[in-house]
Design a protein around this motif. Structure first.
Motif, mmCIF file in Angstrom:
data_model
loop_
_atom_site.group_PDB
_atom_site.id
_atom_site.type_symbol
_atom_site.label_atom_id
_atom_site.label_comp_id
_atom_site.label_asym_id
_atom_site.label_seq_id
_atom_site.Cartn_x
_atom_site.Cartn_y
_atom_site.Cartn_z
ATOM 1 N N VAL A 187 177.995 109.980 57.954
ATOM 2 C CA VAL A 187 176.865 110.102 58.881
ATOM 3 C C VAL A 187 176.396 108.760 59.418
ATOM 4 C CG1 VAL A 187 176.055 112.298 57.939
ATOM 5 C CG2 VAL A 187 175.198 110.144 56.963
ATOM 6 N N ARG A 188 176.859 107.671 58.832
ATOM 7 C CA ARG A 188 176.516 106.353 59.365
ATOM 8 C C ARG A 188 177.285 106.039 60.642
ATOM 9 N NH1 ARG A 188 177.423 103.259 53.723
ATOM 10 N NH2 ARG A 188 179.184 104.714 53.806
ATOM 11 N N ASP A 189 178.304 106.839 60.957
ATOM 12 C CA ASP A 189 179.096 106.660 62.171
ATOM 13 C C ASP A 189 178.514 107.560 63.265
ATOM 14 O OD1 ASP A 189 180.997 106.594 64.190
ATOM 15 O OD2 ASP A 189 182.702 106.572 62.818
ATOM 16 N N GLY A 190 177.637 106.996 64.054
ATOM 17 C CA GLY A 190 176.936 107.783 65.066
ATOM 18 C C GLY A 190 177.856 108.347 66.128
ATOM 19 N N ASP A 191 178.844 107.581 66.558
ATOM 20 C CA ASP A 191 179.770 108.072 67.578
ATOM 21 C C ASP A 191 180.566 109.263 67.067
ATOM 22 O OD1 ASP A 191 178.938 106.114 69.351
ATOM 23 O OD2 ASP A 191 180.561 104.729 68.828
ATOM 24 N N ALA A 192 181.022 109.178 65.822
ATOM 25 C CA ALA A 192 181.794 110.288 65.249
ATOM 26 C C ALA A 192 180.931 111.534 65.119
ATOM 27 C CB ALA A 192 182.361 109.884 63.892
ATOM 28 N N GLY A 204 171.652 107.634 58.885
ATOM 29 C CA GLY A 204 172.265 108.941 59.127
ATOM 30 C C GLY A 204 171.320 109.886 59.835
ATOM 31 N N ALA A 205 170.050 109.861 59.443
ATOM 32 C CA ALA A 205 169.052 110.711 60.106
ATOM 33 C C ALA A 205 168.901 110.326 61.576
ATOM 34 C CB ALA A 205 167.716 110.603 59.387
ATOM 35 N N ILE A 206 168.877 109.034 61.860
ATOM 36 C CA ILE A 206 168.767 108.583 63.253
ATOM 37 C C ILE A 206 169.960 109.067 64.063
ATOM 38 C CG2 ILE A 206 168.820 106.534 64.739
ATOM 39 C CD1 ILE A 206 167.192 105.100 62.528
ATOM 40 N N ASN A 207 171.151 109.022 63.484
ATOM 41 C CA ASN A 207 172.337 109.485 64.204
ATOM 42 C C ASN A 207 172.275 110.990 64.479
ATOM 43 O OD1 ASN A 207 173.452 106.924 64.306
ATOM 44 N ND2 ASN A 207 174.576 107.172 62.393
ATOM 45 N N ALA A 208 171.788 111.754 63.506
ATOM 46 C CA ALA A 208 171.642 113.196 63.719
ATOM 47 C C ALA A 208 170.603 113.472 64.803
ATOM 48 C CB ALA A 208 171.245 113.879 62.412
ATOM 49 N N LEU A 209 169.526 112.718 64.798
ATOM 50 C CA LEU A 209 168.488 112.890 65.820
ATOM 51 C C LEU A 209 169.001 112.499 67.201
ATOM 52 C CD1 LEU A 209 165.425 111.498 63.828
ATOM 53 C CD2 LEU A 209 165.815 113.885 64.490
ATOM 54 N N ASN A 210 169.805 111.443 67.275
ATOM 55 C CA ASN A 210 170.381 111.051 68.559
ATOM 56 C C ASN A 210 171.274 112.145 69.125
ATOM 57 O OD1 ASN A 210 169.205 108.548 68.990
ATOM 58 N ND2 ASN A 210 170.752 107.459 67.787
ATOM 59 N N ALA A 211 172.021 112.805 68.240
ATOM 60 C CA ALA A 211 172.876 113.907 68.689
ATOM 61 C C ALA A 211 172.025 115.042 69.256
ATOM 62 C CB ALA A 211 173.747 114.402 67.543
ATOM 63 N N ALA A 212 170.929 115.345 68.573
ATOM 64 C CA ALA A 212 170.039 116.396 69.058
ATOM 65 C C ALA A 212 169.415 116.020 70.399
ATOM 66 C CB ALA A 212 168.943 116.669 68.034
ATOM 67 N N ALA A 215 167.028 121.019 65.631
ATOM 68 C CA ALA A 215 167.531 120.150 64.567
ATOM 69 C C ALA A 215 166.540 120.128 63.417
ATOM 70 C CB ALA A 215 167.762 118.732 65.086
ATOM 71 N N MET A 216 167.077 119.984 62.239
ATOM 72 C CA MET A 216 166.261 120.039 61.026
ATOM 73 C C MET A 216 166.734 118.934 60.072
ATOM 74 S SD MET A 216 166.204 123.235 58.371
ATOM 75 C CE MET A 216 165.525 124.356 59.597
#
Length: 326
Positions: A59-64, A104-112, A121-122
């Motif tokens: 999850v540290r890989d935001g692009d992936a 990892g949370a920031i990357n998930a939020l960016n995807a959302a 997103a949760m």
């Protein structure tokens, strides 16, 4: 149709969420983690295997992460990946904890935020942000109560909550954080991301090994919540018409004393004897581990979730699940 991405899908809480969510009609789950399920995990998920798939992901890989969300046309993100390092382990893992839990949370939020097909997103947060009550109390812990951000785990979890609330405004989408209580259930094992196991898991191990144990801390209370019930709450929120809050407590809503927990195990054959010295006990609950039950009024008002407060029934279900995946 919900296309759910669940990060941390091979961890203890994550794999139980995978099982609960994939068991629903109209749901497909893409479980992502840095490691795949082991044999026991695969057996646990066998009943729902046609509704899920696994994707390797750090999850540290935001692009992936964004590539995965776009490729699978994800509609709902449940971000559960985390490291629950103890305070003693923080020094050697500080950058890793921050990178996974907050990065990892920031990357998930960016995807959302950037993927239009993501509807909601949760973030899976923790009641650990509350810390221990100042004194034993029967009062419920509300989401608006005071916080104890004295370790990296709590700091990163609450920081992610604050970001989630802001991202929700930026994206114009429902984005919320769920503070989970003390969870117990199948497949809780020590791992690199969760090195310590709960008192519940250690009691189960003693029961299954037919090993007598000395226990201590009979009056210490926790709102132990079965993992399958956490899954019910998560789905109920994903399926709810409206999210009126940015943070929700998730729990059975009632705290039980440790002697009640031990008594429930004893009904299944656990041989336990009580001693006063917690340092000499095989399994102890200490005063600093006391927690107030989470107030789940918000969750119950906004969803169809109703808590299961029957400890004995949950324990029986747990034993059955464990036997089935041996």
């Amino acid at each position: 149709m919900m296309n759910i991405l669940l990060t941390g899908g091979a961890g203890f809480v994550g794999i139980n969420l995978v099982r609960s969510l994939a068991d629903r009609d109209g749901v497909r789950v893409i479980a992502a983690d840095v490691r795949a399920w082991n044999a026991a995990g695969a057996r646990f998920l066998a009943p729902v295997q046609t509704r899920l798939s696994f994707a390797p992901l750090d999850v540290r890989d935001g692009d992936a992460l964004i590539d995965l969300v776009r490729r699978e046309q994800i509609t709902h993100i449940v971000h559960a990946a985390a490291i629950t390092a103890s305070e003693e382990q923080e020094y050697g893992r500080a950058a890793e904890v921050v990178g996974v839990n907050l990065g990892g949370a920031i990357n998930a939020l960016n995807a959302a935020l950037t993927c239009d097909h993501v509807e909601r997103a949760m973030l899976i947060s923790s009641s650990g942000v509350y810390g221990a009550p100042k004194r034993p109390t029967n009062r419920l812990q509300r989401e608006t109560g005071s916080l104890d951000l004295s370790n990296l785990y709590a700091i990163t979890k609450h920081s992610a909550e604050l970001l989630a609330a802001r991202y929700a405004r930026l994206a114009g989408k429902p984005i919320a954080s769920l503070r989970l209580s003390a969870v117990y259930g199948p497949l809780e094992q020590p791992s690199a991301s969760r090195p310590n196991t709960s008192a519940m898991r250690r009691l189960l191990a003693a029961l299954r090994a037919r090993r007598p144990v000395r226990v201590a801390g009979p009056a210490v209370r926790r709102d132990w919540t079965y993992a399958a019930d956490i899954g019910l709450a998560v789905f109920a929120l994903l399926d709810a018409p409206v999210w009126r809050h940015s943070v929700y407590n998730v729990s059975c809503g009632v705290a039980v004393r440790f002697d009640e927990v031990v008594a429930a195990f004893a009904e299944h054959g656990l041989a336990a004897s009580w001693i006063d010295d917690s340092d000499q006990a095989d399994i102890a609950m200490r005063p600093h581990q006391e927690r107030a039950a989470l107030d789940i009024t918000r969750l119950c008002r906004d969803t169809t979730y109703r808590p299961n407060r029957d400890l004995r029934a949950s324990l029986a279900a747990w034993l059955a699940d464990e036997a089935a995946i041996e």
